[in-house]
Design a protein around this motif. Structure first.
Motif, short mmCIF file in Angstrom:
data_model
loop_
_atom_site.label_atom_id
_atom_site.label_comp_id
_atom_site.label_asym_id
_atom_site.label_seq_id
_atom_site.Cartn_x
_atom_site.Cartn_y
_atom_site.Cartn_z
N ALA A 18 0.81 -1.21 0.00
CA ALA A 18 0.00 0.00 0.00
C ALA A 18 0.85 1.27 0.00
N SER A 19 1.92 1.26 0.75
CA SER A 19 2.76 2.46 0.86
C SER A 19 3.40 2.81 -0.48
N THR A 20 3.89 1.79 -1.18
CA THR A 20 4.52 2.03 -2.47
C THR A 20 3.49 2.49 -3.48
N TYR A 21 2.31 1.88 -3.46
CA TYR A 21 1.29 2.24 -4.44
C TYR A 21 0.76 3.65 -4.20
N ALA A 22 1.04 4.22 -3.04
CA ALA A 22 0.62 5.59 -2.75
C ALA A 22 1.49 6.63 -3.46
N LYS A 23 2.60 6.18 -4.03
CA LYS A 23 3.45 7.12 -4.77
C LYS A 23 2.68 7.67 -5.96
N THR A 24 3.10 8.81 -6.47
CA THR A 24 2.37 9.48 -7.54
C THR A 24 2.29 8.63 -8.80
N CYS A 25 3.40 7.99 -9.16
CA CYS A 25 3.43 7.18 -10.37
C CYS A 25 4.03 5.81 -10.11
N MET A 26 3.48 4.84 -10.75
CA MET A 26 4.05 3.50 -10.79
C MET A 26 4.42 3.21 -12.23
N GLY A 27 5.34 2.27 -12.40
CA GLY A 27 5.72 1.99 -13.78
C GLY A 27 6.61 0.78 -13.91
N TRP A 28 7.15 0.65 -15.09
CA TRP A 28 8.04 -0.46 -15.42
C TRP A 28 9.33 0.11 -16.01
N PHE A 29 10.43 -0.46 -15.60
CA PHE A 29 11.68 -0.19 -16.27
C PHE A 29 12.35 -1.52 -16.59
N ARG A 30 13.34 -1.49 -17.45
CA ARG A 30 14.02 -2.71 -17.84
C ARG A 30 15.51 -2.51 -17.89
N GLN A 31 16.20 -3.60 -17.78
CA GLN A 31 17.66 -3.56 -17.89
C GLN A 31 18.14 -4.83 -18.55
N ALA A 32 18.86 -4.65 -19.63
CA ALA A 32 19.48 -5.77 -20.34
C ALA A 32 20.94 -5.87 -19.92
N PRO A 33 21.53 -7.07 -20.04
CA PRO A 33 22.92 -7.24 -19.65
C PRO A 33 23.83 -6.25 -20.37
N GLY A 34 24.66 -5.56 -19.60
CA GLY A 34 25.61 -4.63 -20.19
C GLY A 34 25.03 -3.29 -20.60
N LYS A 35 23.74 -3.09 -20.32
CA LYS A 35 23.10 -1.83 -20.71
C LYS A 35 22.56 -1.10 -19.48
N GLU A 36 22.33 0.18 -19.65
CA GLU A 36 21.77 0.97 -18.56
C GLU A 36 20.28 0.70 -18.40
N ARG A 37 19.79 1.02 -17.21
CA ARG A 37 18.35 0.93 -16.98
C ARG A 37 17.61 1.85 -17.94
N GLU A 38 16.45 1.41 -18.39
CA GLU A 38 15.63 2.19 -19.31
C GLU A 38 14.21 2.24 -18.78
N GLY A 39 13.70 3.42 -18.56
CA GLY A 39 12.30 3.56 -18.20
C GLY A 39 11.43 3.17 -19.37
N VAL A 40 10.44 2.31 -19.13
CA VAL A 40 9.60 1.80 -20.22
C VAL A 40 8.24 2.51 -20.25
N ALA A 41 7.56 2.53 -19.12
CA ALA A 41 6.22 3.12 -19.07
C ALA A 41 5.87 3.49 -17.64
#
Length: 121
Positions: free
Chosen positions: A26-49
């Motif tokens: 519940a506490s996390t879901y209270a944040k303004t935005c939720m979303g998905w990010f991804r990370q492939a081996p050897g690459k930086e994190r990328e915000g997806v949606a």
């Protein structure tokens, strides 16, 4: 304590679909935005949606626009990512997180253990 549990990853052929799911505390879901990010081996994190937890406005990174759709069920504190027309370059570990709304970059410490998505023929 932050609790985010993802599911739904797997291996698919190019052009296939997957639906990721996430249940948040519940506490996390209270944040303004939720979303998905991804990370492939050897690459930086990328915000997806991202999605505003109150209001429903969304953000997508350019590479997934028209192919991915983020949604939520607030009553269940659940987040979803429908991924269609998957490409090999979508291969990565996908994480559910509380994120910055306009980039889907995660807020430090607010992400789950991740679920692997592999797109390969």
């Amino acid at each position: 304590q932050v609790q985010l549990t993802e599911s739904g990853g797997g291996s698919v052929q190019p052009g296939g679909s997957l639906r990721l799911s996430c249940v948040a505390d519940a506490s996390t879901y209270a944040k303004t935005c939720m979303g998905w990010f991804r990370q492939a081996p050897g690459k930086e994190r990328e915000g997806v949606a991202s999605i505003y937890t109150r209001g429903g406005g969304t953000y997508y990174t350019d590479s997934v626009k028209g192919r991915f759709a983020i949604s939520q069920d607030s009553a269940k504190k659940s987040l979803y990512l429908q991924m269609n027309s998957l490409k090999p370059e979508d291969t990565a570990m996908y994480y559910c997180a509380a994120v910055y709304c306009r980039s889907a970059i995660p807020i430090a410490g607010y992400w789950g253990q991740g679920t692997q998505v592999t797109v390969s023929s």
